[in-house]
Design a protein around this motif. Structure first.
Motif, PDB file in Angstrom:
ATOM      1  N   TYR A  90      21.950  10.492  19.653  1.00  0.00           N
ATOM      2  CA  TYR A  90      21.627   9.342  18.811  1.00  0.00           C
ATOM      3  C   TYR A  90      21.282   9.823  17.398  1.00  0.00           C
ATOM      4  N   TYR A  91      21.678   9.032  16.415  1.00  0.00           N
ATOM      5  CA  TYR A  91      21.242   9.227  15.032  1.00  0.00           C
ATOM      6  C   TYR A  91      20.019   8.344  14.843  1.00  0.00           C
ATOM      7  N   ASP A  96      18.282   1.647  11.150  1.00  0.00           N
ATOM      8  CA  ASP A  96      19.654   2.125  10.974  1.00  0.00           C
ATOM      9  C   ASP A  96      20.043   3.114  12.071  1.00  0.00           C
ATOM     10  N   ALA A  98      21.435   4.651  15.588  1.00  0.00           N
ATOM     11  CA  ALA A  98      22.631   4.283  16.346  1.00  0.00           C
ATOM     12  C   ALA A  98      22.981   5.375  17.348  1.00  0.00           C
ATOM     13  N   LEU A 100      25.644   7.671  18.969  1.00  0.00           N
ATOM     14  CA  LEU A 100      26.908   8.228  18.517  1.00  0.00           C
ATOM     15  C   LEU A 100      27.913   8.235  19.662  1.00  0.00           C
ATOM     16  N   ASP A 101      29.174   7.988  19.332  1.00  0.00           N
ATOM     17  CA  ASP A 101      30.240   7.967  20.330  1.00  0.00           C
ATOM     18  C   ASP A 101      30.677   9.388  20.667  1.00  0.00           C
ATOM     19  N   LYS A 122      27.728   8.414   7.016  1.00  0.00           N
ATOM     20  CA  LYS A 122      26.838   8.327   8.171  1.00  0.00           C
ATOM     21  C   LYS A 122      27.594   8.726   9.439  1.00  0.00           C
ATOM     22  N   HIS A 124      29.035   8.855  13.131  1.00  0.00           N
ATOM     23  CA  HIS A 124      29.184   7.845  14.182  1.00  0.00           C
ATOM     24  C   HIS A 124      29.769   8.444  15.466  1.00  0.00           C
ATOM     25  N   SER A 125      30.237   9.709  15.426  1.00  0.00           N
ATOM     26  CA  SER A 125      30.851  10.320  16.609  1.00  0.00           C
ATOM     27  C   SER A 125      30.410  11.779  16.729  1.00  0.00           C
ATOM     28  N   TYR A 143      22.261  10.358   4.359  1.00  0.00           N
ATOM     29  CA  TYR A 143      22.093  10.387   5.815  1.00  0.00           C
ATOM     30  C   TYR A 143      21.620  11.757   6.304  1.00  0.00           C
TER      31      TYR A 143
END
Length: 229
Positions: A90-91, A96, A98, A100-101, A122, A124-125, A143
């Protein structure tokens, strides 16, 4: 549950080597018990007894793609690589934040063969390559300095004080398997191949059965995070 000291006595008894200080001595048996613990952890991802949630060790850095698992500090002393299996990353940044994939390495490389070319942003994966987490996009300055929360299972704490009558395995219900493995190794050290094979078979069958049971328990949980390729 049996202590390390009790399992040492059991292995020596099963091999007819009670009090041995040469081939089946306490130090060697302890090493074999630790090997068995690690093999159980490697074979059975997501064991509840080994779950750990780290939210302090990894912090994003502007322009940095790679974050080493070796930098993650688990609460207990373990083997050289404390992290056994990763589940989720996770970030963390307040509202904010999220999840991560996860992308397998081949898919990650196919999508982003040059992670620096799109510019920084930012993340995301993520993927896992050679015991290192890689993020995409690479964090930009806005970020950076944000925590990466990592859900994982760790290796169990090694047995170290072989005479300690309170030293228990951190994984429940595995004493039989540990003894089977250590006894197989002991017969190998003694040089009786027939009995080594017998106890090795006991260990293999026990581990296969334990893996099935552990997977059944994980299947009860929706969206099992350890169900990664």
């Amino acid at each position: 549950a049996l202590t390390c000291a009790s399992m040492i006595l059991e292995v020596q008894a099963l091999t007819g080597r009670t009090g041995d200080t040469v081939l089946v001595d306490p130090t060697r048996i302890t090493r074999w018990l630790n090997e068995a613990q690690d093999r159980i952890a490697d074979t059975c991802p997501g064991l509840a007894d080994l779950e750990y949630d780290d939210s302090t060790s990894l912090v994003t850095v502007e322009g940095q793609l790679i974050y080493a698992l070796a930098d993650i500090t688990c609460t207990d002393p373990t083997t050289e690589n404390q992290v056994c299996h990763l589940a989720e990353v996770y970030y963390i940044d307040g509202n904010d934040s999220a999840k991560l994939d996860f992308k397998p390495v081949d898919e990650f490389d196919e999508k982003w063969p040059c992670p620096t070319s799109p510019g920084y942003d930012k993340p995301h994966s993520w993927t896992l390559r050679s015991n290192k987490i890689e993020l995409f996009p690479i964090p930009s300055s806005g970020y950076a300095s944000k925590t990466l929360r990592v859900n994982l299972t760790r290796y169990p704490k090694d047995f170290s004080v072989i005479t300690d009558n309170t030293d228990l395995c951190q994984i429940e219900h595995v004493d039989e398997g540990l003894i089977n493995y250590a006894t197989a190794q002991a017969w190998g050290a003694i040089g009786v191949e027939e009995k080594r094979i017998l106890w090795q078979t006991k260990w293999n069958e026990w581990l296969a059965d334990y893996k099935v049971k552990s997977e059944a328990m994980l299947a009860w949980e929706e969206d099992n995070p350890f169900d990664l390729p």
